[in-house]
Design a protein around this motif. Structure first.
Motif, PDB file in Angstrom:
ATOM      1  N   ASN A  70      36.348  -9.574  -9.335  1.00 57.54           N
ATOM      2  CA  ASN A  70      36.473 -10.597  -9.170  1.00 57.54           C
ATOM      3  C   ASN A  70      35.588 -10.270  -7.923  1.00 57.54           C
ATOM      4  O   ASN A  70      34.797 -10.927  -7.266  1.00 57.54           O
ATOM      5  CB  ASN A  70      38.129 -11.686  -8.051  1.00 57.54           C
ATOM      6  N   GLU A  71      35.061  -9.052  -8.041  1.00 56.89           N
ATOM      7  CA  GLU A  71      33.873  -8.832  -7.042  1.00 56.89           C
ATOM      8  C   GLU A  71      32.906  -6.869  -7.251  1.00 56.89           C
ATOM      9  O   GLU A  71      33.884  -6.530  -8.226  1.00 56.89           O
ATOM     10  CB  GLU A  71      34.900  -8.155  -5.353  1.00 56.89           C
ATOM     11  N   SER A  72      31.837  -6.757  -6.701  1.00 53.43           N
ATOM     12  CA  SER A  72      31.427  -5.913  -6.827  1.00 53.43           C
ATOM     13  C   SER A  72      32.359  -4.619  -5.865  1.00 53.43           C
ATOM     14  O   SER A  72      32.514  -4.340  -5.069  1.00 53.43           O
ATOM     15  CB  SER A  72      30.006  -5.756  -7.000  1.00 53.43           C
ATOM     16  N   VAL A  73      32.055  -3.339  -6.764  1.00 49.88           N
ATOM     17  CA  VAL A  73      32.524  -1.845  -5.959  1.00 49.88           C
ATOM     18  C   VAL A  73      31.243  -1.012  -6.070  1.00 49.88           C
ATOM     19  O   VAL A  73      30.854  -1.275  -6.871  1.00 49.88           O
ATOM     20  CB  VAL A  73      33.624  -1.543  -6.319  1.00 49.88           C
ATOM     21  N   GLY A  74      31.435   0.202  -4.587  1.00 47.84           N
ATOM     22  CA  GLY A  74      30.660   0.792  -4.779  1.00 47.84           C
ATOM     23  C   GLY A  74      29.040   0.347  -4.678  1.00 47.84           C
ATOM     24  O   GLY A  74      28.796  -0.564  -4.166  1.00 47.84           O
ATOM     25  N   ALA A  75      27.933   0.821  -5.355  1.00 45.29           N
ATOM     26  CA  ALA A  75      27.130   1.133  -5.049  1.00 45.29           C
ATOM     27  C   ALA A  75      26.430   0.832  -6.331  1.00 45.29           C
ATOM     28  O   ALA A  75      26.739   0.845  -7.673  1.00 45.29           O
ATOM     29  CB  ALA A  75      25.660   1.927  -5.159  1.00 45.29           C
ATOM     30  N   GLY A  76      24.993  -0.402  -6.284  1.00 45.90           N
ATOM     31  CA  GLY A  76      24.718  -1.070  -6.816  1.00 45.90           C
ATOM     32  C   GLY A  76      23.745  -0.013  -7.603  1.00 45.90           C
ATOM     33  O   GLY A  76      23.228   0.657  -7.026  1.00 45.90           O
ATOM     34  N   ALA A  77      23.073   0.000  -8.813  1.00 42.18           N
ATOM     35  CA  ALA A  77      21.994   0.183  -9.819  1.00 42.18           C
ATOM     36  C   ALA A  77      20.612  -0.361  -9.926  1.00 42.18           C
ATOM     37  O   ALA A  77      20.760  -1.260  -9.396  1.00 42.18           O
ATOM     38  CB  ALA A  77      22.068   1.107 -11.136  1.00 42.18           C
ATOM     39  N   HIS A  78      19.826   0.289  -9.890  1.00 40.42           N
ATOM     40  CA  HIS A  78      18.066  -0.090  -9.615  1.00 40.42           C
ATOM     41  C   HIS A  78      17.394   0.346 -10.719  1.00 40.42           C
ATOM     42  O   HIS A  78      16.204   1.059 -10.981  1.00 40.42           O
ATOM     43  CB  HIS A  78      17.564  -0.322  -8.486  1.00 40.42           C
ATOM     44  N   PRO A  79      17.544  -0.228 -12.313  1.00 40.27           N
ATOM     45  CA  PRO A  79      16.977   0.730 -12.928  1.00 40.27           C
ATOM     46  C   PRO A  79      15.094   0.215 -13.143  1.00 40.27           C
ATOM     47  O   PRO A  79      15.289  -0.932 -12.009  1.00 40.27           O
ATOM     48  CB  PRO A  79      17.313  -0.325 -14.709  1.00 40.27           C
ATOM     49  N   SER A  80      14.485   0.623 -13.384  1.00 37.18           N
ATOM     50  CA  SER A  80      13.289   0.777 -13.692  1.00 37.18           C
ATOM     51  C   SER A  80      13.200  -0.400 -14.563  1.00 37.18           C
ATOM     52  O   SER A  80      13.758  -0.174 -15.583  1.00 37.18           O
ATOM     53  CB  SER A  80      12.204   1.194 -14.036  1.00 37.18           C
ATOM     54  N   LEU A  81      11.679  -1.515 -14.103  1.00 40.37           N
ATOM     55  CA  LEU A  81      11.513  -2.622 -16.100  1.00 40.37           C
ATOM     56  C   LEU A  81      10.069  -2.389 -16.113  1.00 40.37           C
ATOM     57  O   LEU A  81       9.037  -1.978 -15.213  1.00 40.37           O
ATOM     58  CB  LEU A  81      11.392  -4.104 -15.054  1.00 40.37           C
ATOM     59  N   PRO A  82       9.507  -2.883 -17.046  1.00 37.95           N
ATOM     60  CA  PRO A  82       8.363  -2.523 -17.741  1.00 37.95           C
ATOM     61  C   PRO A  82       7.434  -2.627 -16.334  1.00 37.95           C
ATOM     62  O   PRO A  82       7.781  -4.134 -16.055  1.00 37.95           O
ATOM     63  CB  PRO A  82       8.562  -3.558 -18.845  1.00 37.95           C
ATOM     64  N   ALA A  83       6.068  -2.172 -17.057  1.00 37.44           N
ATOM     65  CA  ALA A  83       5.138  -3.051 -15.657  1.00 37.44           C
ATOM     66  C   ALA A  83       5.171  -4.019 -15.807  1.00 37.44           C
ATOM     67  O   ALA A  83       4.333  -4.903 -14.095  1.00 37.44           O
ATOM     68  CB  ALA A  83       3.665  -1.781 -15.744  1.00 37.44           C
ATOM     69  N   LYS A  84       4.942  -5.375 -16.654  1.00 34.86           N
ATOM     70  CA  LYS A  84       4.750  -6.380 -16.654  1.00 34.86           C
ATOM     71  C   LYS A  84       5.199  -7.172 -16.614  1.00 34.86           C
ATOM     72  O   LYS A  84       5.507  -8.113 -16.483  1.00 34.86           O
ATOM     73  CB  LYS A  84       3.651  -6.299 -18.489  1.00 34.86           C
ATOM     74  N   GLY A  85       6.763  -6.660 -16.195  1.00 32.88           N
ATOM     75  CA  GLY A  85       7.946  -7.414 -15.730  1.00 32.88           C
ATOM     76  C   GLY A  85       8.567  -8.041 -17.543  1.00 32.88           C
ATOM     77  O   GLY A  85       8.730  -7.907 -18.566  1.00 32.88           O
ATOM     78  N   VAL A  86      10.203  -8.796 -17.274  1.00 33.00           N
ATOM     79  CA  VAL A  86      10.181  -9.023 -18.214  1.00 33.00           C
ATOM     80  C   VAL A  86      10.797 -10.784 -18.279  1.00 33.00           C
ATOM     81  O   VAL A  86      10.401 -11.055 -17.041  1.00 33.00           O
ATOM     82  CB  VAL A  86      11.645  -9.453 -18.806  1.00 33.00           C
ATOM     83  N   TYR A  87      10.516 -11.508 -19.281  1.00 33.64           N
ATOM     84  CA  TYR A  87      11.076 -13.005 -19.268  1.00 33.64           C
ATOM     85  C   TYR A  87      12.384 -13.340 -18.620  1.00 33.64           C
ATOM     86  O   TYR A  87      12.904 -13.162 -19.949  1.00 33.64           O
ATOM     87  CB  TYR A  87       9.869 -13.812 -19.902  1.00 33.64           C
ATOM     88  N   VAL A  88      12.616 -14.532 -18.451  1.00 34.62           N
ATOM     89  CA  VAL A  88      14.154 -14.879 -18.260  1.00 34.62           C
ATOM     90  C   VAL A  88      14.165 -16.117 -17.869  1.00 34.62           C
ATOM     91  O   VAL A  88      12.554 -17.145 -17.715  1.00 34.62           O
ATOM     92  CB  VAL A  88      14.906 -14.304 -17.199  1.00 34.62           C
ATOM     93  N   ASP A  89      15.444 -16.839 -18.482  1.00 33.15           N
ATOM     94  CA  ASP A  89      14.955 -18.140 -18.396  1.00 33.15           C
ATOM     95  C   ASP A  89      16.841 -18.639 -18.180  1.00 33.15           C
ATOM     96  O   ASP A  89      17.655 -17.819 -17.577  1.00 33.15           O
ATOM     97  CB  ASP A  89      14.734 -18.968 -19.379  1.00 33.15           C
ATOM     98  N   ASP A  90      16.941 -19.828 -17.366  1.00 29.27           N
ATOM     99  CA  ASP A  90      18.564 -20.504 -17.700  1.00 29.27           C
ATOM    100  C   ASP A  90      19.155 -20.131 -18.935  1.00 29.27           C
ATOM    101  O   ASP A  90      20.253 -20.170 -18.665  1.00 29.27           O
ATOM    102  CB  ASP A  90      18.011 -22.127 -17.662  1.00 29.27           C
ATOM    103  N   SER A  91      18.764 -19.786 -20.292  1.00 30.53           N
ATOM    104  CA  SER A  91      20.596 -19.229 -20.656  1.00 30.53           C
ATOM    105  C   SER A  91      20.430 -17.789 -21.175  1.00 30.53           C
ATOM    106  O   SER A  91      20.684 -17.485 -20.984  1.00 30.53           O
ATOM    107  CB  SER A  91      19.393 -19.234 -22.156  1.00 30.53           C
ATOM    108  N   LEU A  92      20.005 -17.225 -19.601  1.00 30.81           N
ATOM    109  CA  LEU A  92      20.112 -15.910 -19.363  1.00 30.81           C
ATOM    110  C   LEU A  92      21.912 -15.642 -19.448  1.00 30.81           C
ATOM    111  O   LEU A  92      22.734 -16.594 -18.360  1.00 30.81           O
ATOM    112  CB  LEU A  92      20.177 -15.206 -17.793  1.00 30.81           C
ATOM    113  N   LYS A  93      22.325 -14.271 -19.636  1.00 28.74           N
ATOM    114  CA  LYS A  93      23.883 -13.843 -20.028  1.00 28.74           C
ATOM    115  C   LYS A  93      23.914 -12.768 -20.343  1.00 28.74           C
ATOM    116  O   LYS A  93      22.761 -11.596 -21.417  1.00 28.74           O
ATOM    117  CB  LYS A  93      24.138 -15.011 -20.886  1.00 28.74           C
ATOM    118  N   VAL A  94      25.671 -12.400 -20.538  1.00 30.42           N
ATOM    119  CA  VAL A  94      25.106 -10.783 -19.852  1.00 30.42           C
ATOM    120  C   VAL A  94      25.973 -10.464 -21.533  1.00 30.42           C
ATOM    121  O   VAL A  94      27.258 -11.517 -21.573  1.00 30.42           O
ATOM    122  CB  VAL A  94      25.444  -9.741 -19.326  1.00 30.42           C
ATOM    123  N   THR A  95      26.618  -9.163 -21.453  1.00 31.34           N
ATOM    124  CA  THR A  95      27.864  -8.942 -22.799  1.00 31.34           C
ATOM    125  C   THR A  95      28.747  -8.019 -21.722  1.00 31.34           C
ATOM    126  O   THR A  95      28.375  -7.867 -20.322  1.00 31.34           O
ATOM    127  CB  THR A  95      27.858  -8.229 -23.991  1.00 31.34           C
TER     128      THR A  95
END
Length: 242
Positions: free
Chosen positions: A205-230
């Motif tokens: 129900n909640e986040s714990v510990g420290a977050g991670a900050h992975p790098s993205l490609p220099a040009k960035g990534v394209y996202v929209d409202d269909s964004l979801k994760v596994t």
């Protein structure tokens, strides 16, 4: 008168014979004495043999004593070594085992890498590697935040694994991110250049510990409202199937 002289002469001759016989016996007795001395000569090696035997016995006794001394010294050394090992074994048996207790995977004990995928298209793979010294649990799914988003995307419920993902030191877990609709049907599409990944605790129900900050490609990534994760997966193949 003539007969008397003859008797005396015979008597004297007999006496002379007796004397000669006695002298002869004396001489023989002397010869026997020389033979006895010659016969006694072998007794000297016998005496020497006895002396040699005594010396040999003494040497054997000395060697035995020396051997006994070595054995005694060795005997004294071995119990000491055995005692030391026993003490070491005892100490080892009393060593704490709390270091093996698993912990929750989060930003401080893991490394997260974000990599856009060519297939499936518009997907990104998140790889989390345990960099700590203890086994950690990847609970639930990644709470990702792209750019300045105010909320995190939903999880694909059907991707939930049967067991919590467990990472031994050096092992990795995976999740995929559906960045945008492949047919362009979703709204609010935009490019982002930063990503933060938060980790859930056991309750989910909640986040714990420290977050991670992975790098993205220099040009960035394209996202929209269909964004979801596994959900987090134990294998990469399971992660990219969604």
């Amino acid at each position: 008168m003539s007969n008397l002289r003859t008797s005396r002469n015979r008597l004297v001759a007999a006496a002379a014979t007796v004397v000669l016989t006695a002298l002869s016996l004396t001489a023989c007795g002397g010869g026997t004495g020389v033979h006895d001395e010659g016969a006694s000569a072998p007794t000297t090696p016998t005496a020497n043999s006895s002396a040699d035997a005594a010396s040999s016995g003494a040497a054997s006794s000395g060697a035995s004593s020396s051997g006994s001394g070595s054995h005694s010294s060795s005997s004294k050394t071995r119990p000491a070594t055995g005692t030391t090992r026993s003490a070491a074994d005892t100490s080892a048996s009393k060593a704490p085992v709390s270091a093996d207790k698993p912990v929750t995977c989060e930003g401080s004990n893991t490394k997260t890498v974000a990599a856009p995928l060519n297939r499936p298209v518009n997907h990104m793979l998140l790889t989390v590697t345990n960099t700590g010294r203890k086994t950690c649990f990847l609970y639930g799914y990644p709470a990702v935040r792209f750019g300045e988003a105010q909320s995190v995307p939903p999880v694909i419920e059907d991707s939930q694994p049967q067991a919590v993902v467990t990472l031994a030191p050096g092992e990795s877990g995976y999740a995929s991110v559906n960045l945008s609709a492949t047919d362009g049907s979703a709204s609010n599409g935009h490019t982002v250049k930063s990503l933060t990944v938060y980790f859930h605790g056991r309750s989910g129900n909640e986040s714990v510990g420290a977050g991670a900050h992975p790098s993205l490609p220099a040009k960035g990534v394209y996202v929209d409202d269909s964004l979801k994760v596994t959900y987090w997966q134990q294998s990469m193949d399971d992660a990219i199937n969604w």
